[in-house]
Scaffold this motif. Structure first.
Motif, PDB file in Angstrom:
ATOM      1  N   GLU A 163       1.097  -1.173   0.329  1.00  0.00           N
ATOM      2  CA  GLU A 163      -0.520  -0.014   0.263  1.00  0.00           C
ATOM      3  C   GLU A 163       0.958   1.589   0.313  1.00  0.00           C
ATOM      4  OE1 GLU A 163      -3.708   1.861   2.505  1.00  0.00           O
ATOM      5  OE2 GLU A 163      -2.467   0.932   3.627  1.00  0.00           O
ATOM      6  N   GLN A 164       2.271   1.178   0.481  1.00  0.00           N
ATOM      7  CA  GLN A 164       2.139   2.149   1.028  1.00  0.00           C
ATOM      8  C   GLN A 164       3.565   2.728  -0.119  1.00  0.00           C
ATOM      9  OE1 GLN A 164       4.716   1.898   4.762  1.00  0.00           O
ATOM     10  NE2 GLN A 164       3.325   2.828   6.033  1.00  0.00           N
ATOM     11  N   THR A 165       4.303   1.613  -0.730  1.00  0.00           N
ATOM     12  CA  THR A 165       4.330   1.983  -1.798  1.00  0.00           C
ATOM     13  C   THR A 165       3.739   2.494  -3.402  1.00  0.00           C
ATOM     14  OG1 THR A 165       6.409  -0.247  -1.568  1.00  0.00           O
ATOM     15  CG2 THR A 165       6.416   0.284  -3.516  1.00  0.00           C
TER      16      THR A 165
ATOM     17  N   ILE B  16      10.079   2.435 -13.366  1.00  0.00           N
ATOM     18  CA  ILE B  16      11.295   2.402 -11.573  1.00  0.00           C
ATOM     19  C   ILE B  16      10.072   2.184 -10.367  1.00  0.00           C
ATOM     20  CG2 ILE B  16      12.486   3.572  -9.945  1.00  0.00           C
ATOM     21  CD1 ILE B  16      14.154   4.358 -12.207  1.00  0.00           C
ATOM     22  N   ALA B  17       8.754   2.979 -10.538  1.00  0.00           N
ATOM     23  CA  ALA B  17       8.195   2.981  -9.437  1.00  0.00           C
ATOM     24  C   ALA B  17       6.955   1.396  -9.147  1.00  0.00           C
ATOM     25  CB  ALA B  17       7.363   4.078  -9.572  1.00  0.00           C
ATOM     26  N   THR B  18       7.006   0.949 -10.856  1.00  0.00           N
ATOM     27  CA  THR B  18       6.148   0.081 -11.170  1.00  0.00           C
ATOM     28  C   THR B  18       7.094  -1.749 -10.553  1.00  0.00           C
ATOM     29  OG1 THR B  18       5.398   1.009 -12.791  1.00  0.00           O
ATOM     30  CG2 THR B  18       5.302  -1.391 -13.293  1.00  0.00           C
ATOM     31  N   GLU B  19       7.856  -1.509 -11.224  1.00  0.00           N
ATOM     32  CA  GLU B  19       8.885  -2.608 -10.819  1.00  0.00           C
ATOM     33  C   GLU B  19       9.141  -2.682  -8.487  1.00  0.00           C
ATOM     34  OE1 GLU B  19      10.032  -5.210 -12.044  1.00  0.00           O
ATOM     35  OE2 GLU B  19       8.959  -4.474 -13.836  1.00  0.00           O
ATOM     36  N   LYS B  20       8.743  -1.341  -8.074  1.00  0.00           N
ATOM     37  CA  LYS B  20       9.050  -1.738  -6.802  1.00  0.00           C
ATOM     38  C   LYS B  20       7.621  -2.217  -6.206  1.00  0.00           C
ATOM     39  CE  LYS B  20      11.979   2.208  -6.052  1.00  0.00           C
ATOM     40  NZ  LYS B  20      12.101   3.410  -5.288  1.00  0.00           N
ATOM     41  N   VAL B  21       6.461  -1.573  -6.682  1.00  0.00           N
ATOM     42  CA  VAL B  21       5.403  -2.424  -6.731  1.00  0.00           C
ATOM     43  C   VAL B  21       5.198  -3.635  -7.241  1.00  0.00           C
ATOM     44  CG1 VAL B  21       2.354  -2.511  -7.274  1.00  0.00           C
ATOM     45  CG2 VAL B  21       4.106   0.256  -6.505  1.00  0.00           C
TER      46      VAL B  21
END
Length: 140
Positions: free
Chosen positions: A90-92, A109-114
């Motif tokens: 949720e936070q990511t 980058i954000a998608t990979e972190k999620v």
């Protein structure tokens, strides 16, 4: 409870605390755990659907909402591993939600972190399913 699943899966649930939440009614707790499995499955389908399609301006918001539902329900039943991994997802997703759609590099980058956090949640979900299967098997 003498059910071996309780000691076999200590990271999945704090059985003592969950029983207290349910007024020491084991049958009621078992019903709630089964209901939670259904709710988790519904939310996982939503997250899978988002991640299988192109990211749009609603994608991370939908992931935030689905992981929030899992977080709340698992918190109420003292399922720490699910609570932690859904909170992290949720936070990511919340951090990714503010990225402009035009910023493809940041979105990637954000998608990979999620996706990484989602993989952790999926592991917790698998552990939870194994736990519920085992307690149901032992109850028969």
């Amino acid at each position: 409870m003498s059910n071996p699943a309780v000691t076999e899966f200590p990271d999945v649930i704090d059985w003592t605390e969950a029983m207290e939440q349910c007024g020491d009614d084991e049958e009621f707790l078992m019903e709630l755990l089964s209901d939670l499995r259904g709710e988790i499955d519904a939310q996982i389908v939503k997250i899978d659907d988002v991640l299988e399609n192109s990211i749009n301006d609603q994608s991370f918001l939908l992931i935030m909402r689905a992981s929030h539902v899992i977080k709340g329900a698992s918190s109420n039943l003292m399922c720490e591993q699910l609570r932690k991994t859904s909170t992290d997802l949720e936070q990511t997703a919340a951090g990714a939600n503010g990225i402009a759609m035009e910023d493809k590099a940041a979105l990637d980058i954000a998608t990979e972190k999620v996706k990484k956090e989602y993989a952790q949640l999926k592991t917790a979900v698998d552990n939870y399913r194994d736990f519920v299967d085992k307690i149901e098997e032992c109850a028969e």
